[in-house]
Design a protein around this motif. Structure first.
Motif, PDB file in Angstrom:
ATOM      1  N   VAL A  11       2.045 -20.342 -21.936  1.00  0.00           N
ATOM      2  CA  VAL A  11       1.889 -19.449 -23.091  1.00  0.00           C
ATOM      3  C   VAL A  11       2.270 -18.040 -22.653  1.00  0.00           C
ATOM      4  O   VAL A  11       1.711 -17.514 -21.684  1.00  0.00           O
ATOM      5  CB  VAL A  11       0.419 -19.458 -23.600  1.00  0.00           C
ATOM      6  N   TYR A  12       3.268 -17.445 -23.332  1.00  0.00           N
ATOM      7  CA  TYR A  12       3.619 -16.048 -23.061  1.00  0.00           C
ATOM      8  C   TYR A  12       2.668 -15.139 -23.839  1.00  0.00           C
ATOM      9  O   TYR A  12       2.315 -15.437 -24.982  1.00  0.00           O
ATOM     10  CB  TYR A  12       5.050 -15.752 -23.515  1.00  0.00           C
ATOM     11  N   MET A  13       2.317 -14.051 -23.240  1.00  0.00           N
ATOM     12  CA  MET A  13       1.455 -13.039 -23.845  1.00  0.00           C
ATOM     13  C   MET A  13       0.255 -13.638 -24.578  1.00  0.00           C
ATOM     14  O   MET A  13       0.094 -13.435 -25.792  1.00  0.00           O
ATOM     15  CB  MET A  13       2.283 -12.181 -24.797  1.00  0.00           C
ATOM     16  N   PRO A  14      -0.566 -14.401 -23.830  1.00  0.00           N
ATOM     17  CA  PRO A  14      -1.689 -15.055 -24.494  1.00  0.00           C
ATOM     18  C   PRO A  14      -2.672 -14.048 -25.086  1.00  0.00           C
ATOM     19  O   PRO A  14      -2.787 -12.925 -24.582  1.00  0.00           O
ATOM     20  CB  PRO A  14      -2.344 -15.867 -23.373  1.00  0.00           C
ATOM     21  N   GLU A  19       1.579 -13.831 -28.944  1.00  0.00           N
ATOM     22  CA  GLU A  19       1.366 -15.089 -28.219  1.00  0.00           C
ATOM     23  C   GLU A  19       2.406 -16.134 -28.605  1.00  0.00           C
ATOM     24  O   GLU A  19       2.705 -16.309 -29.784  1.00  0.00           O
ATOM     25  CB  GLU A  19      -0.034 -15.611 -28.536  1.00  0.00           C
ATOM     26  N   LYS A  20       2.962 -16.783 -27.579  1.00  0.00           N
ATOM     27  CA  LYS A  20       3.995 -17.795 -27.850  1.00  0.00           C
ATOM     28  C   LYS A  20       3.806 -18.981 -26.905  1.00  0.00           C
ATOM     29  O   LYS A  20       3.851 -18.823 -25.686  1.00  0.00           O
ATOM     30  CB  LYS A  20       5.379 -17.154 -27.637  1.00  0.00           C
ATOM     31  N   VAL A  21       3.586 -20.138 -27.470  1.00  0.00           N
ATOM     32  CA  VAL A  21       3.488 -21.347 -26.646  1.00  0.00           C
ATOM     33  C   VAL A  21       4.915 -21.811 -26.360  1.00  0.00           C
ATOM     34  O   VAL A  21       5.595 -22.329 -27.235  1.00  0.00           O
ATOM     35  CB  VAL A  21       2.691 -22.464 -27.367  1.00  0.00           C
ATOM     36  N   ALA A  22       5.390 -21.578 -25.143  1.00  0.00           N
ATOM     37  CA  ALA A  22       6.785 -21.904 -24.813  1.00  0.00           C
ATOM     38  C   ALA A  22       6.920 -23.332 -24.299  1.00  0.00           C
ATOM     39  O   ALA A  22       7.958 -23.969 -24.475  1.00  0.00           O
ATOM     40  CB  ALA A  22       7.317 -20.929 -23.783  1.00  0.00           C
ATOM     41  N   LEU A  23       5.878 -23.844 -23.638  1.00  0.00           N
ATOM     42  CA  LEU A  23       5.889 -25.229 -23.152  1.00  0.00           C
ATOM     43  C   LEU A  23       4.544 -25.847 -23.465  1.00  0.00           C
ATOM     44  O   LEU A  23       3.501 -25.191 -23.325  1.00  0.00           O
ATOM     45  CB  LEU A  23       6.100 -25.276 -21.632  1.00  0.00           C
ATOM     46  N   GLY A  40      18.838 -28.680 -24.779  1.00  0.00           N
ATOM     47  CA  GLY A  40      17.909 -28.291 -25.836  1.00  0.00           C
ATOM     48  C   GLY A  40      18.431 -27.050 -26.524  1.00  0.00           C
ATOM     49  O   GLY A  40      19.172 -26.260 -25.926  1.00  0.00           O
ATOM     50  N   HIS A  41      18.012 -26.887 -27.755  1.00  0.00           N
ATOM     51  CA  HIS A  41      18.411 -25.736 -28.555  1.00  0.00           C
ATOM     52  C   HIS A  41      17.896 -24.452 -27.890  1.00  0.00           C
ATOM     53  O   HIS A  41      16.933 -24.503 -27.138  1.00  0.00           O
ATOM     54  CB  HIS A  41      17.773 -25.908 -29.942  1.00  0.00           C
ATOM     55  N   THR A  42      18.510 -23.319 -28.189  1.00  0.00           N
ATOM     56  CA  THR A  42      18.016 -22.029 -27.690  1.00  0.00           C
ATOM     57  C   THR A  42      16.549 -21.866 -28.101  1.00  0.00           C
ATOM     58  O   THR A  42      16.206 -22.136 -29.248  1.00  0.00           O
ATOM     59  CB  THR A  42      18.845 -20.872 -28.300  1.00  0.00           C
ATOM     60  N   GLY A  43      15.728 -21.475 -27.160  1.00  0.00           N
ATOM     61  CA  GLY A  43      14.308 -21.270 -27.466  1.00  0.00           C
ATOM     62  C   GLY A  43      13.466 -22.529 -27.294  1.00  0.00           C
ATOM     63  O   GLY A  43      12.261 -22.507 -27.535  1.00  0.00           O
ATOM     64  N   SER A  44      14.091 -23.626 -26.835  1.00  0.00           N
ATOM     65  CA  SER A  44      13.339 -24.885 -26.718  1.00  0.00           C
ATOM     66  C   SER A  44      12.468 -24.928 -25.458  1.00  0.00           C
ATOM     67  O   SER A  44      11.652 -25.836 -25.298  1.00  0.00           O
ATOM     68  CB  SER A  44      14.291 -26.084 -26.752  1.00  0.00           C
ATOM     69  N   GLY A  45      12.680 -23.974 -24.543  1.00  0.00           N
ATOM     70  CA  GLY A  45      11.810 -23.903 -23.366  1.00  0.00           C
ATOM     71  C   GLY A  45      12.481 -24.228 -22.040  1.00  0.00           C
ATOM     72  O   GLY A  45      11.808 -24.303 -21.010  1.00  0.00           O
ATOM     73  N   LYS A  46      13.803 -24.359 -22.039  1.00  0.00           N
ATOM     74  CA  LYS A  46      14.509 -24.754 -20.808  1.00  0.00           C
ATOM     75  C   LYS A  46      14.313 -23.726 -19.688  1.00  0.00           C
ATOM     76  O   LYS A  46      13.963 -24.086 -18.574  1.00  0.00           O
ATOM     77  CB  LYS A  46      16.014 -24.944 -21.080  1.00  0.00           C
ATOM     78  N   SER A  47      14.554 -22.448 -20.010  1.00  0.00           N
ATOM     79  CA  SER A  47      14.437 -21.413 -18.958  1.00  0.00           C
ATOM     80  C   SER A  47      13.009 -21.321 -18.450  1.00  0.00           C
ATOM     81  O   SER A  47      12.776 -21.187 -17.240  1.00  0.00           O
ATOM     82  CB  SER A  47      14.826 -20.037 -19.487  1.00  0.00           C
ATOM     83  N   THR A  48      12.072 -21.396 -19.373  1.00  0.00           N
ATOM     84  CA  THR A  48      10.663 -21.322 -18.965  1.00  0.00           C
ATOM     85  C   THR A  48      10.351 -22.486 -18.027  1.00  0.00           C
ATOM     86  O   THR A  48       9.701 -22.304 -16.989  1.00  0.00           O
ATOM     87  CB  THR A  48       9.756 -21.363 -20.215  1.00  0.00           C
ATOM     88  N   LEU A  49      10.856 -23.658 -18.363  1.00  0.00           N
ATOM     89  CA  LEU A  49      10.593 -24.839 -17.537  1.00  0.00           C
ATOM     90  C   LEU A  49      11.174 -24.695 -16.132  1.00  0.00           C
ATOM     91  O   LEU A  49      10.464 -24.900 -15.142  1.00  0.00           O
ATOM     92  CB  LEU A  49      11.162 -26.091 -18.240  1.00  0.00           C
TER      93      LEU A  49
END
Ligand code: ADP
Length: 286
Positions: A11-14, A19-23, A40-49
Protein backbone atom coordinates in the motif's frame (compact mmCIF):
# COMPACT_ATOMS: atom_id res chain seq x y z
CA UNK A 1 18.15 -19.75 -6.46
CA UNK A 2 14.44 -19.04 -6.71
CA UNK A 3 12.01 -16.30 -5.75
CA UNK A 4 8.91 -17.19 -3.82
CA UNK A 5 6.32 -14.58 -2.99
CA UNK A 6 3.59 -15.22 -0.47
CA UNK A 7 0.53 -13.08 0.17
CA UNK A 8 2.32 -9.90 -0.83
CA UNK A 9 0.47 -6.67 -0.27
CA UNK A 10 1.81 -3.19 -0.90
CA UNK A 11 0.00 0.00 0.00
CA UNK A 12 1.47 3.37 -1.04
CA UNK A 13 0.90 6.26 1.34
CA UNK A 14 -1.18 4.27 3.79
CA UNK A 15 -3.70 6.07 5.98
CA UNK A 16 -3.53 9.19 3.84
CA UNK A 17 -6.12 10.50 1.36
CA UNK A 18 -3.76 9.23 -1.38
CA UNK A 19 -3.67 5.66 -0.09
CA UNK A 20 -3.27 3.22 -2.96
CA UNK A 21 -3.28 -0.56 -2.78
CA UNK A 22 -0.75 -1.36 -5.53
CA UNK A 23 -0.40 -5.10 -4.82
CA UNK A 24 -2.81 -7.40 -3.11
CA UNK A 25 -2.44 -11.07 -2.21
CA UNK A 26 0.27 -11.79 -4.78
CA UNK A 27 1.51 -15.37 -4.65
CA UNK A 28 4.05 -16.62 -7.13
CA UNK A 29 7.16 -18.65 -7.62
CA UNK A 30 9.97 -18.09 -10.07
CA UNK A 31 12.30 -21.03 -10.38
CA UNK A 32 16.01 -21.11 -11.10
CA UNK A 33 16.82 -20.85 -14.80
CA UNK A 34 13.35 -19.78 -15.90
CA UNK A 35 12.59 -17.06 -18.43
CA UNK A 36 9.52 -15.34 -17.07
CA UNK A 37 7.62 -12.46 -18.66
CA UNK A 38 5.63 -10.07 -16.54
CA UNK A 39 2.86 -8.32 -18.42
CA UNK A 40 -0.04 -6.10 -17.47
CA UNK A 41 -1.68 -2.80 -18.21
CA UNK A 42 -0.01 0.41 -16.96
CA UNK A 43 -0.73 0.73 -13.25
CA UNK A 44 -1.31 -3.01 -12.77
CA UNK A 45 1.56 -3.25 -10.26
CA UNK A 46 4.48 -4.60 -12.30
CA UNK A 47 7.05 -2.02 -11.16
CA UNK A 48 5.93 -2.26 -7.57
CA UNK A 49 6.26 -6.04 -7.74
CA UNK A 50 9.76 -6.16 -9.22
CA UNK A 51 11.04 -3.57 -6.75
CA UNK A 52 10.04 -5.96 -3.97
CA UNK A 53 12.10 -8.72 -5.54
CA UNK A 54 15.40 -6.96 -4.91
CA UNK A 55 14.45 -5.30 -1.66
CA UNK A 56 13.96 -1.75 -2.95
CA UNK A 57 10.43 -1.73 -1.60
CA UNK A 58 9.25 -3.35 1.60
CA UNK A 59 5.89 -5.07 1.63
CA UNK A 60 3.00 -3.81 3.73
CA UNK A 61 2.50 -7.50 4.50
CA UNK A 62 3.59 -10.83 3.07
CA UNK A 63 6.85 -12.65 2.43
CA UNK A 64 9.49 -12.55 -0.30
CA UNK A 65 11.81 -15.49 -0.16
CA UNK A 66 14.95 -15.28 -2.31
CA UNK A 67 17.22 -18.29 -2.37
CA UNK A 68 15.46 -19.71 0.69
CA UNK A 69 15.80 -16.51 2.75
CA UNK A 70 13.02 -14.08 3.65
CA UNK A 71 14.38 -10.73 2.44
CA UNK A 72 11.73 -8.73 4.28
CA UNK A 73 13.50 -9.40 7.56
CA UNK A 74 15.12 -6.31 9.01
CA UNK A 75 18.60 -7.84 9.43
CA UNK A 76 19.05 -8.51 5.68
CA UNK A 77 21.52 -6.19 3.91
CA UNK A 78 20.38 -4.68 0.62
CA UNK A 79 23.79 -5.27 -0.98
CA UNK A 80 23.44 -8.99 -0.23
CA UNK A 81 20.13 -9.08 -2.11
CA UNK A 82 21.59 -7.12 -5.05
CA UNK A 83 24.30 -9.76 -5.38
CA UNK A 84 21.53 -12.26 -6.06
CA UNK A 85 18.89 -10.22 -7.86
CA UNK A 86 19.86 -7.52 -10.37
CA UNK A 87 17.28 -4.97 -11.46
CA UNK A 88 17.61 -3.04 -14.71
CA UNK A 89 15.23 -0.10 -14.60
CA UNK A 90 13.43 1.45 -17.54
CA UNK A 91 15.78 3.72 -19.52
CA UNK A 92 18.75 2.57 -17.38
CA UNK A 93 21.13 4.64 -19.50
CA UNK A 94 19.89 7.78 -17.71
CA UNK A 95 21.85 6.52 -14.72
CA UNK A 96 25.17 6.36 -16.56
CA UNK A 97 27.43 9.07 -15.22
CA UNK A 98 31.11 8.16 -15.34
CA UNK A 99 33.50 9.44 -18.00
CA UNK A 100 34.39 5.99 -19.33
CA UNK A 101 32.43 2.81 -19.86
CA UNK A 102 34.84 0.84 -17.71
CA UNK A 103 34.42 3.21 -14.75
CA UNK A 104 30.67 3.07 -15.03
CA UNK A 105 30.51 -0.72 -15.01
CA UNK A 106 33.05 -0.85 -12.16
CA UNK A 107 30.89 1.28 -9.91
CA UNK A 108 28.80 -1.53 -8.37
CA UNK A 109 31.62 -4.06 -7.82
CA UNK A 110 33.83 -1.28 -6.38
CA UNK A 111 31.14 -0.51 -3.81
CA UNK A 112 31.24 -4.16 -2.79
CA UNK A 113 34.83 -3.53 -1.70
CA UNK A 114 36.37 -6.01 -4.14
CA UNK A 115 40.04 -5.79 -5.15
CA UNK A 116 41.05 -4.30 -8.53
CA UNK A 117 41.86 -7.66 -10.11
CA UNK A 118 38.41 -9.01 -9.31
CA UNK A 119 36.76 -5.75 -10.41
CA UNK A 120 38.52 -5.88 -13.79
CA UNK A 121 37.63 -9.54 -14.21
CA UNK A 122 33.98 -8.67 -13.64
CA UNK A 123 34.02 -5.68 -16.01
CA UNK A 124 35.55 -7.80 -18.77
CA UNK A 125 33.11 -10.63 -18.19
CA UNK A 126 29.99 -8.46 -18.05
CA UNK A 127 31.02 -6.52 -21.17
CA UNK A 128 31.47 -9.82 -22.98
CA UNK A 129 28.07 -10.97 -21.73
CA UNK A 130 26.35 -7.94 -23.28
CA UNK A 131 28.39 -8.15 -26.47
CA UNK A 132 30.74 -5.17 -26.01
CA UNK A 133 34.42 -5.66 -26.77
CA UNK A 134 36.47 -4.68 -23.69
CA UNK A 135 39.54 -3.26 -25.46
CA UNK A 136 37.50 -1.34 -27.99
CA UNK A 137 35.00 0.22 -25.59
CA UNK A 138 36.53 0.43 -22.11
CA UNK A 139 37.93 3.97 -22.48
CA UNK A 140 35.07 5.40 -24.53
CA UNK A 141 32.56 7.75 -22.99
CA UNK A 142 29.17 6.09 -22.51
CA UNK A 143 27.64 9.26 -23.90
CA UNK A 144 29.24 8.72 -27.32
CA UNK A 145 27.37 5.46 -27.86
CA UNK A 146 24.09 4.69 -29.64
CA UNK A 147 20.93 4.24 -27.56
CA UNK A 148 21.16 0.44 -27.72
CA UNK A 149 24.84 0.40 -26.78
CA UNK A 150 24.28 2.75 -23.83
CA UNK A 151 21.64 0.38 -22.59
CA UNK A 152 24.08 -2.53 -22.88
CA UNK A 153 26.57 -0.63 -20.72
CA UNK A 154 23.86 -0.04 -18.12
CA UNK A 155 22.92 -3.73 -18.17
CA UNK A 156 26.60 -4.69 -17.86
CA UNK A 157 26.80 -2.52 -14.72
CA UNK A 158 24.05 -4.62 -13.12
CA UNK A 159 25.51 -7.93 -14.36
CA UNK A 160 28.89 -6.99 -12.87
CA UNK A 161 27.31 -7.58 -9.46
CA UNK A 162 27.03 -11.22 -10.68
CA UNK A 163 23.37 -11.73 -9.83
CA UNK A 164 21.83 -15.09 -10.70
CA UNK A 165 18.47 -13.46 -11.33
CA UNK A 166 18.13 -10.51 -13.71
CA UNK A 167 14.99 -8.41 -13.85
CA UNK A 168 14.59 -6.06 -16.80
CA UNK A 169 11.84 -3.45 -16.87
CA UNK A 170 10.90 -2.79 -20.51
CA UNK A 171 14.48 -3.09 -21.79
CA UNK A 172 13.50 -2.29 -25.38
CA UNK A 173 11.50 0.88 -24.64
CA UNK A 174 12.44 3.76 -26.91
CA UNK A 175 14.93 1.82 -29.07
CA UNK A 176 14.77 1.57 -32.86
CA UNK A 177 13.90 -1.86 -34.36
CA UNK A 178 17.57 -2.86 -34.75
CA UNK A 179 18.36 -1.79 -31.16
CA UNK A 180 15.32 -3.71 -29.90
CA UNK A 181 16.30 -6.91 -31.72
CA UNK A 182 19.90 -6.65 -30.51
CA UNK A 183 18.94 -6.21 -26.85
CA UNK A 184 16.42 -9.07 -26.98
CA UNK A 185 19.00 -11.30 -28.64
CA UNK A 186 21.47 -10.40 -25.88
CA UNK A 187 18.92 -11.19 -23.16
CA UNK A 188 18.36 -14.56 -24.82
CA UNK A 189 22.12 -15.19 -24.65
CA UNK A 190 22.18 -14.27 -20.93
CA UNK A 191 19.49 -16.87 -20.36
CA UNK A 192 20.67 -19.64 -22.65
CA UNK A 193 24.46 -19.38 -22.43
CA UNK A 194 24.96 -17.81 -19.03
CA UNK A 195 22.01 -19.61 -17.42
CA UNK A 196 20.62 -16.51 -15.77
CA UNK A 197 17.07 -16.52 -14.51
CA UNK A 198 15.32 -13.74 -16.42
CA UNK A 199 12.26 -11.74 -15.45
CA UNK A 200 11.24 -9.51 -18.33
CA UNK A 201 8.63 -6.78 -17.97
CA UNK A 202 7.24 -6.14 -21.42
CA UNK A 203 4.35 -4.61 -23.29
CA UNK A 204 5.14 -6.51 -26.46
CA UNK A 205 3.16 -9.73 -26.76
CA UNK A 206 5.32 -10.60 -29.76
CA UNK A 207 8.51 -10.45 -27.68
CA UNK A 208 6.91 -12.32 -24.81
CA UNK A 209 5.59 -15.06 -27.11
CA UNK A 210 9.01 -15.47 -28.67
CA UNK A 211 11.10 -15.55 -25.51
CA UNK A 212 9.26 -16.45 -22.34
CA UNK A 213 8.73 -19.90 -20.88
CA UNK A 214 6.21 -18.59 -18.42
CA UNK A 215 3.98 -15.52 -18.41
CA UNK A 216 2.61 -13.78 -15.34
CA UNK A 217 -0.25 -11.39 -16.07
CA UNK A 218 -0.88 -8.65 -13.52
CA UNK A 219 -4.20 -6.88 -13.27
CA UNK A 220 -5.18 -4.32 -10.63
CA UNK A 221 -2.42 -5.41 -8.29
CA UNK A 222 -3.15 -9.13 -8.51
CA UNK A 223 -1.87 -12.07 -10.53
CA UNK A 224 -4.68 -12.59 -13.04
CA UNK A 225 -3.19 -15.35 -15.19
CA UNK A 226 -0.05 -17.44 -15.03
CA UNK A 227 1.45 -20.21 -17.13
CA UNK A 228 3.14 -21.16 -20.38
CA UNK A 229 2.55 -18.76 -23.30
CA UNK A 230 0.20 -21.26 -24.99
CA UNK A 231 -1.97 -21.41 -21.88
CA UNK A 232 -2.04 -17.64 -21.28
CA UNK A 233 -2.59 -16.68 -24.94
CA UNK A 234 -5.57 -19.06 -25.08
CA UNK A 235 -7.36 -16.60 -22.78
CA UNK A 236 -7.90 -13.97 -25.46
CA UNK A 237 -11.15 -12.64 -23.98
CA UNK A 238 -9.75 -12.31 -20.47
CA UNK A 239 -6.62 -10.58 -21.77
CA UNK A 240 -8.68 -8.14 -23.82
CA UNK A 241 -10.84 -7.35 -20.80
CA UNK A 242 -7.62 -6.36 -19.02
CA UNK A 243 -6.65 -4.06 -21.88
CA UNK A 244 -4.11 -6.55 -23.23
CA UNK A 245 -3.90 -8.56 -26.42
CA UNK A 246 -2.35 -11.69 -27.88
CA UNK A 247 0.35 -11.55 -30.61
CA UNK A 248 -0.91 -10.38 -34.03
CA UNK A 249 -0.02 -13.75 -35.57
CA UNK A 250 -2.29 -15.50 -33.04
CA UNK A 251 -5.21 -13.27 -34.11
CA UNK A 252 -4.46 -14.11 -37.76
CA UNK A 253 -4.47 -17.86 -37.11
CA UNK A 254 -7.68 -17.63 -35.12
CA UNK A 255 -9.34 -15.69 -37.95
CA UNK A 256 -8.21 -18.31 -40.49
CA UNK A 257 -9.55 -21.09 -38.28
CA UNK A 258 -12.91 -19.32 -38.00
CA UNK A 259 -13.01 -19.14 -41.80
CA UNK A 260 -12.70 -22.92 -41.90
CA UNK A 261 -8.98 -23.38 -42.52
CA UNK A 262 -7.39 -26.33 -40.76
CA UNK A 263 -4.82 -24.31 -38.78
CA UNK A 264 -3.80 -24.35 -35.15
CA UNK A 265 -4.78 -21.29 -33.14
CA UNK A 266 -2.02 -22.00 -30.63
CA UNK A 267 0.56 -20.10 -32.62
CA UNK A 268 2.25 -17.09 -31.10
CA UNK A 269 5.47 -16.48 -33.01
CA UNK A 270 6.00 -15.50 -36.64
CA UNK A 271 8.23 -18.55 -37.16
CA UNK A 272 5.50 -20.92 -35.95
CA UNK A 273 2.96 -19.03 -38.08
CA UNK A 274 5.10 -19.34 -41.18
CA UNK A 275 5.49 -23.10 -40.71
CA UNK A 276 1.78 -23.53 -40.13
CA UNK A 277 0.84 -21.50 -43.21
CA UNK A 278 3.31 -23.42 -45.39
CA UNK A 279 1.86 -26.66 -44.06
CA UNK A 280 -1.73 -25.77 -44.99
CA UNK A 281 -0.62 -24.40 -48.37
CA UNK A 282 0.85 -27.83 -49.12
CA UNK A 283 -2.41 -29.44 -47.99
CA UNK A 284 -4.47 -27.14 -50.20
CA UNK A 285 -2.24 -27.84 -53.26
CA UNK A 286 -2.83 -31.58 -52.85
P1 ADP B 1 2.95 -0.70 -13.53
O1 ADP B 1 4.42 -0.88 -13.36
O2 ADP B 1 2.23 -1.96 -13.89
O3 ADP B 1 2.60 0.43 -14.45
P2 ADP B 1 3.01 0.38 -10.82
O4 ADP B 1 3.56 -0.66 -9.92
O5 ADP B 1 3.91 1.49 -11.26
O6 ADP B 1 2.33 -0.32 -12.09
O7 ADP B 1 1.75 1.06 -10.12
C1 ADP B 1 0.73 0.34 -9.43
C2 ADP B 1 -0.21 1.35 -8.77
O8 ADP B 1 0.47 2.02 -7.72
C3 ADP B 1 -0.70 2.44 -9.71
O9 ADP B 1 -2.02 2.76 -9.38
C4 ADP B 1 0.22 3.60 -9.43
O10 ADP B 1 -0.42 4.83 -9.67
C5 ADP B 1 0.50 3.41 -7.94
N1 ADP B 1 1.86 3.90 -7.58
C6 ADP B 1 3.03 3.52 -8.13
N2 ADP B 1 4.07 4.14 -7.54
C7 ADP B 1 3.54 4.94 -6.58
C8 ADP B 1 4.10 5.83 -5.61
N3 ADP B 1 5.43 6.02 -5.51
N4 ADP B 1 3.24 6.48 -4.80
C9 ADP B 1 1.91 6.30 -4.89
N5 ADP B 1 1.32 5.46 -5.75
C10 ADP B 1 2.11 4.79 -6.60
Amino acid sequence: MSIKIEKLKHVYMPKSPFEKVALNNVNLEINEGEFVALIGHTGSGKSTLIQHMNGLLKPTSGKIIVDGEDITKSNIKLTDIRKKVGLVFQYPEYQLFEETIEKDIEYGPRNLGLDQEEITRRVKKSMKMVGLDYDEYRNKSPFDLSGGQKRRVAIAGVIAMEPKILILDEPTAGLDPKGRDDILEQIKVLHQEYKMTIILVSHSMEDVGKLAEKIIVMNRGEVALEGEPAKVFREVDKLEEMGLAVPQITYLMRALKEKGFNVSDEIYTITQGKEELLRILKEIKK
